[in-house]
Motif scaffolding. Structure first.
Motif, PDB file in Angstrom:
ATOM      1  N   LEU A 260      -0.631  -4.969  -0.535  1.00  0.00           N
ATOM      2  CA  LEU A 260      -0.808  -3.772   0.279  1.00  0.00           C
ATOM      3  C   LEU A 260      -1.060  -4.183   1.724  1.00  0.00           C
ATOM      4  O   LEU A 260      -1.971  -4.961   2.009  1.00  0.00           O
TER       5      LEU A 260
ATOM      6  N   ASP B 282      -0.788  -1.546   4.287  1.00  0.00           N
ATOM      7  CA  ASP B 282      -1.220  -0.335   4.982  1.00  0.00           C
ATOM      8  C   ASP B 282      -2.737  -0.370   5.138  1.00  0.00           C
ATOM      9  O   ASP B 282      -3.484  -0.373   4.153  1.00  0.00           O
TER      10      ASP B 282
ATOM     11  N   LYS C  71      -4.948   2.330   3.335  1.00  0.00           N
ATOM     12  CA  LYS C  71      -5.154   2.107   1.893  1.00  0.00           C
ATOM     13  C   LYS C  71      -6.145   0.981   1.677  1.00  0.00           C
ATOM     14  O   LYS C  71      -7.022   1.065   0.797  1.00  0.00           O
TER      15      LYS C  71
ATOM     16  N   GLU D 240       4.802  -2.821  -0.095  1.00  0.00           N
ATOM     17  CA  GLU D 240       5.045  -1.555   0.593  1.00  0.00           C
ATOM     18  C   GLU D 240       6.218  -1.702   1.557  1.00  0.00           C
ATOM     19  O   GLU D 240       6.046  -2.101   2.704  1.00  0.00           O
TER      20      GLU D 240
ATOM     21  N   HIS E  56       5.967  -0.130   4.986  1.00  0.00           N
ATOM     22  CA  HIS E  56       4.967  -0.641   5.927  1.00  0.00           C
ATOM     23  C   HIS E  56       5.224  -2.108   6.267  1.00  0.00           C
ATOM     24  O   HIS E  56       4.304  -2.832   6.659  1.00  0.00           O
TER      25      HIS E  56
ATOM     26  N   LYS F 248       7.907   2.617  -2.047  1.00  0.00           N
ATOM     27  CA  LYS F 248       7.607   3.549  -0.968  1.00  0.00           C
ATOM     28  C   LYS F 248       6.515   4.516  -1.406  1.00  0.00           C
ATOM     29  O   LYS F 248       6.446   4.910  -2.571  1.00  0.00           O
ATOM     30  N   GLN F 249       5.687   4.908  -0.445  1.00  0.00           N
ATOM     31  CA  GLN F 249       4.588   5.852  -0.673  1.00  0.00           C
ATOM     32  C   GLN F 249       3.708   5.436  -1.850  1.00  0.00           C
ATOM     33  O   GLN F 249       3.272   6.262  -2.641  1.00  0.00           O
ATOM     34  N   LEU F 250       3.446   4.153  -1.958  1.00  0.00           N
ATOM     35  CA  LEU F 250       2.545   3.672  -2.999  1.00  0.00           C
ATOM     36  C   LEU F 250       1.159   4.265  -2.797  1.00  0.00           C
ATOM     37  O   LEU F 250       0.662   4.348  -1.676  1.00  0.00           O
TER      38      LEU F 250
END
Length: 353
Positions: A21, A23, A26, A93, A96, A118-120
């Motif tokens: 991750l 982002d 998150k 991601e 991102h 996408k959009q995890l």
């Protein structure tokens, strides 16, 4: 979804041996880190937060649910030294990560099968805890107090840019970390531009000013729009404001968890279209908001998702008449099983100064 259930759910759903991750929002929600450079590596048995020496002390004080690894250079080199990726399928991601970064990872770890996602965790991010909602209420309270404060300084002759500067200063004085976005202050015909930037245009008597601003408080954002008239506005302004007010009122009454985002958008759009201003409603009804000022879910006529319980979204119908004026009313709500609740209490009227 509880934070400690994230690894099992992500790994099982995507049949991955690890998740990366990147982002920062998150990462903050999962393990508490608020720095500007980080990577979170999630495996079935562990979570590791990677960052650089600038954030060593900060990570030591903030991070929970993850082991901190401090390293210099690219994250690829840090991952190599830590031996966290030895093969298998790794979910990342893709929305991102730059193309260059993705290529670097693939070259550095040829034994890994990379799984773009996408959009995890969008649902996890959308559903706010009571503590998160409380911080958003505080951000909203600051923004509403600033709005009431600047009503005393909005006068003919002041420029849009001067008012925007007062908005920023007043938020910081009241405890905001920063603005959630650059304030929108659009007067007269410029208010028909939904995302107008403040200029040196002086405000004039009998015209309207569209004010859209929000702040960040302990990481969480507010977002609100109101219309101010300088003296008695034209009858058409009253008419359009009443239409937008009714559209928002209907949407606020209808909004509830589990309904489709497109159905909620349609509630407001029907009111505006029936009144003859459908072509002037040029954007979606709203968007998710939280650690980012724009989050999933999008509340639009094209949206295919349903609205989860605990999600915080804006409801902001608008009508924009080119060359004349624009009207938008925006509030943030939290969605419950049997309706929604506004996070603020400021009146939604046309304000006249």
């Amino acid at each position: 979804m509880a934070a400690n259930s994230i690894p099992a759910e992500l790994l099982d759903h995507h049949r991955a041996s690890a998740v990366l991750l990147s982002d920062l929002s998150k990462i903050r929600k999962i393990c508490g880190f608020t720095g500007s450079r980080a990577l979170l590596v999630i495996r079935a048995e562990s979570q590791h937060l990677l960052t650089d020496p600038r954030y060593a002390a900060q990570a030591d004080g903030e991070v929970h649910n993850a082991e901190v690894i401090i390293g210099e250079g690219s994250f690829c080199s840090v991952l190599h030294k830590a031996q966290l990726l030895r093969g298998g399928s790794v979910l990342f991601e893709s929305d991102h990560l730059t193309v260059a970064e993705s290529a670097e990872w693939q070259e550095a770890f040829p034994a890994v099968t990379w799984l773009p996602g996408k959009q995890l965790l969008s649902g996890f991010m959308a559903c706010k805890t009571n503590a998160e909602v409380g911080l958003m209420r505080k951000a909203q309270a600051i923004t509403e107090a600033v709005f009431e404060q600047i009503l005393d300084i909005i006068r003919p002759g002041q420029t849009e840019r001067e008012i925007a500067a007062e908005i920023v200063y007043a938020h910081l004085c009241r405890g905001a970390e920063r603005m959630a976005f650059d304030p929108i202050v659009a007067s007269g015909p410029r208010s028909a531009l939904p995302h107008a930037r403040p200029t040196d245009r002086p405000l004039q008597e009998h015209e309207t000013v569209l004010l859209d601003f929000g702040c960040v408080y302990q990481g969480y954002a507010s977002d609100m729009t109101r219309i101010v008239a300088l003296g008695t506005p034209a009858d058409e302004v009253y008419q359009v404001h009443e239409v937008v007010y009714e559209a928002q009122s209907r949407a606020l009454a209808a909004a509830t968890a589990h309904m489709s985002a497109s159905a909620l958008d349609a509630v407001a759009r029907r009111v505006i279209t029936k009144a003859g201003f459908g072509s002037g409603f040029t954007h979606s009804l709203g968007h998710g908001i939280g650690l980012e000022v724009h989050e999933w879910p999008r509340v639009s006529k094209q949206a295919k998702s349903s609205l989860p319980p605990g999600a915080t979204i804006t409801i902001e119908p608008g009508v924009y008449l080119a060359g004349k004026f624009g009207i938008r009313i925006e509030d943030t709500v939290v969605l419950r099983e049997r309706g929604c609740e506004r996070l603020g209490s400021l009146a939604r009227q046309l304000f006249i100064v």
